[in-house]
Design a protein around this motif. Structure first.
Motif, PDB file in Angstrom:
ATOM      1  N   ILE A  49       0.857  -1.191   0.000  1.00  0.00           N
ATOM      2  CA  ILE A  49       0.000   0.000   0.000  1.00  0.00           C
ATOM      3  C   ILE A  49       0.890   1.236   0.000  1.00  0.00           C
ATOM      4  O   ILE A  49       1.860   1.311   0.760  1.00  0.00           O
ATOM      5  CB  ILE A  49      -0.914   0.010   1.235  1.00  0.00           C
ATOM      6  N   GLU A 105      -4.541  -1.035   7.614  1.00  0.00           N
ATOM      7  CA  GLU A 105      -4.034  -1.864   6.514  1.00  0.00           C
ATOM      8  C   GLU A 105      -4.978  -3.025   6.232  1.00  0.00           C
ATOM      9  O   GLU A 105      -5.258  -3.348   5.065  1.00  0.00           O
ATOM     10  CB  GLU A 105      -2.642  -2.399   6.836  1.00  0.00           C
ATOM     11  N   ARG A 132      -6.955  -3.781   2.636  1.00  0.00           N
ATOM     12  CA  ARG A 132      -6.805  -5.064   1.947  1.00  0.00           C
ATOM     13  C   ARG A 132      -8.146  -5.799   1.842  1.00  0.00           C
ATOM     14  O   ARG A 132      -8.441  -6.425   0.817  1.00  0.00           O
ATOM     15  CB  ARG A 132      -5.754  -5.916   2.646  1.00  0.00           C
TER      16      ARG A 132
END
Length: 225
Positions: free
Chosen positions: A89, A130, A134
């Protein structure tokens, strides 16, 4: 869409003739286009109305959303061959832009196009943020009929994320995001070729579209029987 976090938005085709269902400030975007061209941040509905009416970029319509101040951009690449995989990312650096946006000059005028723009890669994120990025990327890969490789963009503020847009080829190769796991451009291109070779085109039939089937059924009872 599919339980994904996204900002409310209003499509404007012609005049902005109604109140907006969210508070200012607003971000006004051309209905078509990209690369941050023509995007404006405004403080009130009246200014948004003037921009929609006068901007050459809004001739085919506009999209208005709430502007999330003190936010940042996040991006992740998704490839679909031989199975769905996600890149690291990134957090693009907005730098000294006075627009409050990751604008065209920062994206493309750094010398190597978007791949040469300033960024934090991998981005420093909390485990929860995160995981949410995802999770959303995996959902998008399942529900949208996209193939090959694409880049999914988010807006993030204080750990809260919203899906912003998806950029498909040729809009974004996003090869520069594959640092963890590392995937070379050669592997990316070879994978795209392999996927194209294996793709089975879908056939569609127009049989009956001329009304033949309806006429032959005779009546509603016939259709239901």
């Amino acid at each position: 869409m599919a339980g994904l976090p996204s900002l409310p938005r209003v499509a404007v085709l012609g005049e902005l003739d109604s109140e907006l269902p969210f508070d200012s400030p607003y971000i006004v975007k051309p209905r078509f286009g990209g690369s941050s061209i023509g995007i404006e941040i405004v403080e009130d509905r009246e200014t948004a109305e003037v921009i929609v009416r006068t901007s050459v970029h809004m001739r085919e319509g506009a999209v208005i959303e709430p502007y999330i101040a003190e936010s940042s951009d996040l991006s992740i690449a998704i490839k679909t061959w031989p199975s769905v995989a996600l890149s690291a990312i990134e957090r693009p650096t907005r730098g000294g832009s006075s627009s409050g946006l990751f604008d065209y000059s920062e994206k493309y005028l750094s010398g190597r196009g978007l791949a040469g723009a300033e960024r934090e890669l991998p981005a420093s994120l909390s485990a929860d943020t995160e995981a949410e990025v995802r999770r959303a990327a995996e959902v998008v890969a399942k529900v949208l009929p996209v193939r090959s490789m694409h880049r999914l963009d988010f807006i993030e503020r204080s750990g809260e994320v919203w899906v912003n847009e998806i950029n498909t080829i040729p809009g974004a190769m996003a090869g520069y995001l594959w640092v963890d796991p590392h995937v070379s451009y050669e592997e990316i291109i070879n994978g795209m070729i392999d996927e194209a070779d294996s793709w089975q085109p879908k056939g569609f039939s127009t049989a009956g579209s001329d009304g033949t089937l309806l006429r032959s059924s005779g009546s509603i009872a016939g259709k239901l029987g």
